[in-house]
Structures are given as C-alpha cells and as structure tokens.
Scaffold this motif. Structure first.
Motif, PDB file in Angstrom:
ATOM      1  N   GLU A  59       0.832  -1.214   0.000  1.00 44.39           N
ATOM      2  CA  GLU A  59       0.000   0.000   0.000  1.00 44.39           C
ATOM      3  C   GLU A  59       0.864   1.262   0.000  1.00 44.39           C
ATOM      4  N   LEU A  60       1.933   1.265   0.798  1.00 44.28           N
ATOM      5  CA  LEU A  60       2.852   2.408   0.810  1.00 44.28           C
ATOM      6  C   LEU A  60       3.503   2.588  -0.562  1.00 44.28           C
ATOM      7  N   LEU A  61       3.973   1.486  -1.128  1.00 43.49           N
ATOM      8  CA  LEU A  61       4.633   1.546  -2.429  1.00 43.49           C
ATOM      9  C   LEU A  61       3.682   2.035  -3.518  1.00 43.49           C
ATOM     10  N   ASN A  62       2.428   1.612  -3.455  1.00 47.95           N
ATOM     11  CA  ASN A  62       1.469   2.072  -4.458  1.00 47.95           C
ATOM     12  C   ASN A  62       1.210   3.572  -4.347  1.00 47.95           C
ATOM     13  N   CYS A  63       1.244   4.112  -3.143  1.00 46.43           N
ATOM     14  CA  CYS A  63       1.149   5.572  -2.980  1.00 46.43           C
ATOM     15  C   CYS A  63       2.358   6.253  -3.601  1.00 46.43           C
ATOM     16  N   ASP A  64       3.539   5.701  -3.357  1.00 51.32           N
ATOM     17  CA  ASP A  64       4.758   6.258  -3.941  1.00 51.32           C
ATOM     18  C   ASP A  64       4.732   6.146  -5.462  1.00 51.32           C
ATOM     19  N   LEU A  65       4.204   5.052  -5.958  1.00 52.93           N
ATOM     20  CA  LEU A  65       4.080   4.855  -7.397  1.00 52.93           C
ATOM     21  C   LEU A  65       3.148   5.903  -8.005  1.00 52.93           C
ATOM     22  N   ALA A  66       2.016   6.140  -7.364  1.00 54.55           N
ATOM     23  CA  ALA A  66       1.057   7.125  -7.868  1.00 54.55           C
ATOM     24  C   ALA A  66       1.666   8.526  -7.904  1.00 54.55           C
ATOM     25  N   ASP A  67       2.333   8.910  -6.823  1.00 53.29           N
ATOM     26  CA  ASP A  67       2.975  10.230  -6.794  1.00 53.29           C
ATOM     27  C   ASP A  67       4.057  10.334  -7.863  1.00 53.29           C
ATOM     28  N   SER A  68       4.837   9.289  -8.021  1.00 50.39           N
ATOM     29  CA  SER A  68       5.905   9.310  -9.019  1.00 50.39           C
ATOM     30  C   SER A  68       5.339   9.429 -10.425  1.00 50.39           C
ATOM     31  N   TYR A  69       4.238   8.748 -10.672  1.00 46.94           N
ATOM     32  CA  TYR A  69       3.641   8.787 -12.003  1.00 46.94           C
ATOM     33  C   TYR A  69       3.084  10.174 -12.306  1.00 46.94           C
ATOM     34  N   LEU A  70       2.402  10.771 -11.334  1.00 47.67           N
ATOM     35  CA  LEU A  70       1.890  12.127 -11.557  1.00 47.67           C
ATOM     36  C   LEU A  70       3.028  13.123 -11.730  1.00 47.67           C
TER      37      LEU A  70
END
Length: 179
Positions: A18-29
């Motif tokens: 879940e933490l990594l998916n948040c980081d992934l979303a921020d990185s993608y944006l």
C-alpha cells in the motif's frame, strides 16, 4: 501455487505494498507533470530547463518501473491506471494552466518535497511497523534521488536573484520600516 515465504507476514507485505502504491502514484503524476513542463516551457531558460526535465523524467521512468517491480516482489500488484493513481496520490495536477518557467520549477520543487516527506514517513513505517528493511533501503535510495532533483530545481529559482558576479540582486532592496 507456492505461498510467498520471505520472512514477512501477509499483513506486513500488504502494508508495504500500500505504501509503495502511494509512492508509485505520486511518481507517475510527477512524471506526467515533468513531461508536460518539458514540452511547454518557453523563455530564456528554455534549453536549460528542457534538458534538465528530460533527465528528470528519464530517472522518474526508471524509478516507476522499480517501484512497480518491488510491489510484485512482495506479492502485490501495482496500481496501473490513471484513476487509481489519482485516488491515492498526494500531489495534484494543475490541469488547464501553463505557468511561467519559474512557476513550473516552483511547482516541481513542491512536488519533489512532498514526495520526500512521504518517503521519509514510508521508510519509518517499513522499518518500524512492517520490519521490511529491504523496502526501507529501497525507498531511501528513491528519497535521495528526489532530494537531488529538488535541490537542482531550488538552485535554479535561487539563482534568479544572482547577478553575473554572484552577488544577490535583491541585497540592496530596502525593506520599509514597520514591514
């Protein structure tokens, strides 16, 4: 199918995913925003910023792939849709605006700094709550990259007030008494 047995419980792995998916979303944006600014920048610093942002979006692309692969290593699935990214991201788009070059830089600094703050928190959670030192170390490396990118961007803004001899152009500006 063989159950994943890497010394972390399902709950620990799910928490880290879940933490990594948040980081992934921020990185993608951030990647999208960096690419957009790379395309839209104009003015005397066009070439400098165009090249800098190309370097940044190439690094972000590699980081995004690494984050998604880390999610898979832990038995999870990375978010892979714009809708999913927008739901969990902590940085926001600025749709419909084309800011000045300096505003673009300032917005990217804010986004990198937000990601850095999130990563610091996620590193602590990975270590303290989920006992996943591998992911904590991985996130530390990402954080260091964002710190460098933010520093480069901040240096661009800070340099705007410098004269060619290195002195601060704003140093001789007097602030009115009582302000």
């Amino acid at each position: 199918m063989r159950k994943l047995n890497i010394g972390l419980s399902d709950e620990q792995r799910q928490g880290v995913v879940e933490l990594l998916n948040c980081d992934l979303a921020d990185s993608y944006l951030l990647l999208i925003k960096t690419k957009k600014y790379h395309w839209d920048v104009i003015g005397p610093q066009f070439r400098t910023l165009h090249k800098l942002w190309e370097e940044h979006y190439e690094a972000l692309t590699e980081n995004i792939d690494s984050i998604a692969e880390r999610v898979r290593m832990l038995g999870g699935y990375p978010i892979g849709t714009a809708e999913g990214f927008l739901k969990v991201a902590t940085i926001r788009e600025h749709a419909g605006s084309v800011p000045t070059a300096t505003e673009m830089v300032a917005r990217l600094v804010e986004d990198h700094e937000q990601i850095i703050r999130n990563l610091r928190e996620h590193i602590d959670q990975c270590s303290d709550s989920f006992h996943d030192e591998g992911t904590a170390d991985f996130l530390t490396g990402l954080m260091e990259q964002h710190e460098e990118m933010a520093w480069m961007l901040r240096s661009f803004i800070e340099g705007e007030a410098l004269a060619s001899d290195g002195s601060n152009q704003n140093a001789n500006v007097k602030t009115p008494v009582g302000v």
